[in-house]
Design an enzyme around this catalytic site. Structure first.
Site, PDB file in Angstrom:
ATOM      1  N   GLU A   1       0.835  -1.196   0.000  1.00 19.31           N
ATOM      2  CA  GLU A   1       0.000   0.000   0.000  1.00 19.31           C
ATOM      3  C   GLU A   1       0.873   1.250   0.000  1.00 19.31           C
ATOM      4  O   GLU A   1       0.489   2.283  -0.551  1.00 19.31           O
ATOM      5  CB  GLU A   1      -0.932  -0.002   1.214  1.00 19.31           C
ATOM      6  CG  GLU A   1      -2.082   0.996   1.110  1.00 19.31           C
ATOM      7  CD  GLU A   1      -3.136   0.786   2.176  1.00 19.31           C
ATOM      8  OE1 GLU A   1      -4.096   0.036   1.920  1.00 19.31           O
ATOM      9  OE2 GLU A   1      -2.992   1.349   3.277  1.00 19.31           O
TER      10      GLU A   1
ATOM     11  N   HIS B   1       6.813 -27.116   2.365  1.00 21.30           N
ATOM     12  CA  HIS B   1       6.015 -28.175   1.749  1.00 21.30           C
ATOM     13  C   HIS B   1       4.958 -27.607   0.817  1.00 21.30           C
ATOM     14  O   HIS B   1       4.002 -28.297   0.458  1.00 21.30           O
ATOM     15  CB  HIS B   1       5.374 -29.039   2.837  1.00 21.30           C
ATOM     16  CG  HIS B   1       6.380 -29.758   3.675  1.00 21.30           C
ATOM     17  ND1 HIS B   1       6.852 -31.012   3.366  1.00 21.30           N
ATOM     18  CD2 HIS B   1       7.049 -29.370   4.799  1.00 21.30           C
ATOM     19  CE1 HIS B   1       7.743 -31.389   4.270  1.00 21.30           C
ATOM     20  NE2 HIS B   1       7.886 -30.403   5.148  1.00 21.30           N
TER      21      HIS B   1
ATOM     22  N   LYS C   1     -13.552   2.135  -2.962  1.00 18.35           N
ATOM     23  CA  LYS C   1     -14.619   2.526  -2.030  1.00 18.35           C
ATOM     24  C   LYS C   1     -15.717   3.302  -2.751  1.00 18.35           C
ATOM     25  O   LYS C   1     -16.911   3.064  -2.556  1.00 18.35           O
ATOM     26  CB  LYS C   1     -14.039   3.394  -0.905  1.00 18.35           C
ATOM     27  CG  LYS C   1     -13.116   2.688   0.063  1.00 18.35           C
ATOM     28  CD  LYS C   1     -12.637   3.685   1.112  1.00 18.35           C
ATOM     29  CE  LYS C   1     -11.657   3.065   2.080  1.00 18.35           C
ATOM     30  NZ  LYS C   1     -11.170   4.049   3.066  1.00 18.35           N
TER      31      LYS C   1
END
EC number: 5.3.1.9
Length: 550
Positions: free
Chosen positions: A359, A390, A514
Site C-alpha cells: 500500500e 512443503h 470505495k
C-alpha cells in the site's frame, strides 16, 4: 525530483553505474563470493537492538554496497528521513506530516506539527488507554448486567485490523489467557457471525476502530454487532455504553452510535492507517498483553527509530535492507519478495507487511506527478516455516524467478511452551539454517552424481542456488523485539519510496474502490440503473440478481 531528463532516477550516473556493475557481476555465484572471502559470513552482518542481521548470502560485493549507498545519497534518502522526523509534511498529496515515530517517542521528546509539540497528546492517549485496559483486565469495568468483560472483539479494517490482529498473534504467549480476543474486518457477515457465535454478550466488549467513524465496512459491522448485543441482552440503547468503545476522532458520530465519548480514544491525521497500531488502534492489544508490555513494544520501535535516524549509512540496517530491495527489483528484475518467519506466532506477520509495503510503495507516479519509468514496490508474500517448505519453496529453489527472501528466527522458544515441545525448536531452526544454505549454494551436478543418482535424474536433482536471502535472528520473541521488527520494515519501505521518488504515505488506489462500491450497491439491491457501469459489470450484476432471486 524534477522531470528533467538529467535528474530522472534512471538517468542518474549512480543508477547507470549500478546497471553497469550488475552486468559485471553476471555469472558470479555466491559460491565464488564465499570462496574469495572466507570471512564473508561473519563480516556481512549488522546489529540493531536485539536483531542480528546477516546479509552475507546476497548477490553483492563491497562495491555493490558502495554504489547503492551512493544512489541513496544522490536521491537524498537521509534528507527526506530527517524531514519526516522533524514533522515536515512529506505526504505531499495529502499535505500531511508523517509521524508514526512520534507514537513511540519518550515523554520528554519534542516533535512538532504546525508549531505544536504532539508528544504530550500521544502520552495522554497512552495513559488513558492504560487506565482503561487495567480496568478491563482487573474486572473493574463491567458490562450492562454487572459481569466483568471476558471477550474483546476488535472491529476495524485495513490498518485498524491488520496491525492489532497480527500483534495479538505474535504476542499470544504474553496475553491474559482468560480473555478471548477476536478481530472482525470483512463486511462479509460471516466474519462477525463466527466471531460472536459462542460469546456471552454480557461479557463482551467491542472496540470500534474508525478514525472518521464513517468507514462503511467498519460501521456496518459495528451496527450489526450492536444489534446482536442488544437483542441477546434484551436491553435498550443504554447498554451500548458499557459494551462499546471507539478509536476515533469524530465525537459526534461516536455519541450518535451510543458510545460514551469519555471512552473514545483519539489519534491523528499524521498517522497513516498502516502505521497506526502503536497508537490508540492498539487498544485491544494493550488489553490483551497489558500496558507494561505494550510500552515495552513501543520501546522496541524506538530503538530502531533512533538507529535509523542516527546510524551512519554503512551501519544503517533499514537503509541496507531497502537498498537490497532496490538492487533486486530494479537491477535483477525481481518482482516479489518473500518474508518467511520461522515462528508459528508470526503467522500473520507477512500479511501485515503486505499492507505496509504494497500500500505504501505500490505507486506508478512520482511525488511531482510525473509517471515513474522504473519498477517500484514488489509483491510481498510468505507464510511461516516449515509449512512453506512443503508448499512453494520448490518454486524458489528450482523455478525460473529470482525471489529474494527474508528468514526470521529466534534462538529460544517462547517461555510457556509445554516441556515436551521445547526440543522441537531445534528441529525448526535446523530447517531455518538449512534452507538459507540450500538456497545460496544449491547442489551441483557433480554433487548429485556423487550420490549415485542415475544420469537421467541428475538435471532434476540439481539446484543452481544463488538465491539471495537475509537472515534476521534474535534471542527470543518479546514485545520489544516485535516493535524492532516492525520499525525495521517500516523504515525499509521508507528508504525504497525515497529512492523511487514516490509518496509512500497515501493510498489513492484504496479510495477508488470505495467510491465505486457505493455506486454499485444500489444496482445489486434495487436493480437501479447505475450510470457508468461497463457492459461486463452490468452482465455480472444481472447474473448476481438472478442467483439471489431478485
Amino acid at each position: 525530483m524534477n522531470a528533467d531528463s538529467r535528474t530522472r532516477l534512471n538517468q542518474r550516473p549512480e543508477w547507470t553505474a549500478l546497471a553497469k556493475h550488475r552486468e559485471e557481476l553476471a555469472g558470479t555465484h555466491l559460491r565464488d563470493l564465499f570462496a574469495a572471502d572466507p570471512g564473508r559470513g561473519a563480516g556481512y552482518t549488522l546489529e540493531v537492538g536485539d536483531l542480528h542481521v546477516d546479509y552475507s548470502k546476497h548477490l553483492v560485493t563491497d562495491e555493490t554496497l558502495r554504489l547503492l549507498r551512493e544512489l541513496a545519497a544522490a536521491t537524498d534518502v537521509f534528507g527526506l528521513r530527517d524531514a519526516m522526523f522533524r514533522g515536515e509534511k512529506i505526504n505531499v498529496t495529502e499535505d500531511r506530516a508523517v509521524l508514526h515515530t512520534a507514537l513511540r517517542a519518550p515523554r520528554d521528546a519534542v516533535v512538532e506539527v504546525d508549531g505544536e509539540n504532539v508528544v504530550p497528546a500521544v502520552h495522554a492517549v497512552l495513559d488513558k488507554m492504560s487506565t482503561f485496559a487495567e480496568r478491563v483486565r482487573t474486572g473493574e469495568w463491567t458490562g450492562h448486567t454487572g459481569k466483568p468483560i471476558k471477550n474483546i472483539v476488535n472491529v476495524g479494517i485495513g490498518g485498524s485490523d491488520l496491525g492489532p490482529a497480527m500483534a495479538y498473534e505474535v504476542l499470544r504467549s504474553f496475553t491474559d489467557r482468560s480473555l478471548t480476543v477476536r478481530f472482525v474486518s470483512n463486511v462479509d457477515g460471516a466474519d462477525l457471525h463466527e466471531a460472536v457465535r459462542d460469546l456471552d454478550p454480557a461479557e463482551t466488549l467491542f472496540v470500534i476502530a474508525s478514525k472518521t467513524f464513517t468507514t462503511i465496512e467498519t460501521i456496518t459491522n459495528a451496527t450489526s454487532a450492536r444489534d446482536w448485543l442488544l437483542t441477546e441482552l434484551k436491553a435498550g440503547q443504554e447498554a451500548v455504553a458499557k459494551h462499546f468503545v471507539a478509536l476515533s476522532t469524530n465525537a459526534e458520530k461516536v455519541s450518535e452510535f451510543g458510545i460514551d465519548t469519555a471512552n473514545m480514544f483519539e489519534f491523528w491525521d499524521w498517522v497513516g492507517g498502516r502505521y497506526s497500531f502503536d497508537s490508540a488502534i492498539g487498544l485491544s492489544l494493550m488489553i490483551a498483553i497489558g500496558p507494561e508490555r505494550f510500552r515495552e513494544m513501543l520501546d522496541g520501535f524506538r530503538i530502531v527509530d533512533e538507529h535509523f535516524e542516527s546510524a551512519p549509512a554503512e551501519d544503517n540496517v533499514p537503509l541496507l535492507l531497502g537498498l537490497l530491495g532496490i538492487w533486486y527489483g530494479n537491477f535483477h528484475d525481481a518482482q516479489s519478495h518473500a518474508v518467511l518467519p520461522y515462528s508459528h506466532y508470526l503467522s500473520k506477520f507477512t500479511a501485515y507487511l503486505q499492507q505496509l509495503d504494497m500500500e505504501s510503495n505500490g505507486k506508478s507516479v512520482q511525488r511531482d506527478g510525473n509517471p515513474v519509468e522504473w519498477e517500484t514496490g514488489p509483491v510481498v508474500w510468505g507464510t511461516p516455516g516449515t509449512n512453506g517448505q512443503h508448499a512453494y519453496y520448490q518454486l524458489i529453489h528450482q523455478g525460473t524467478k529470482l525471489i529474494p527472501a527474508d528468514f526470521i528466527g529466534f534462538a529460544e522458544p517462547v517461555a510457556d511452551l509445554l516441556p515436551g515441545l521445547v526440543a522441537q525448536h531445534d528441529l525448526l531452526m535446523a530447517n531455518f539454517f538449512a534452507q538459507t544454505q540450500a538456497l545460496a549454494f544449491g547442489k551441483t551436478p557433480d554433487e548429485v552424481r556423487a550420490e549415485g543418482v542415475p544420469e537421467q535424474l541428475v538435471p532434476h536433482k540439481t539446484f543452481k542456488g544463488n538465491h539471495p536471502t537475509t537472515t534476521i535472528l534474535a534471542k527470543e520473541l518479546t514485545p520489544s523485539v516485535l516493535g524492532q521488527l516492525i520499525a525495521l520494515y517500516e523504515h525499509k519501505v521508507f528508504v525504497q519510496g525515497a529512492v523511487w521518488n514516490i509518496d509512500s504515505f497515501d493510498q489513492w488506489g484504496v479510495e477508488l474502490g470505495k467510491v465505486l462500491a457505493k455506486r454499485v450497491e444500489p444496482a445489486l439491491t434495487e436493480g437501479a440503473d447505475v450510470p457508468g457501469l461497463d457492459e461486463s459489470t452490468k452482465a455480472l450484476v444481472a447474473k448476481y440478481r438472478q442467483l439471489r432471486g431478485r
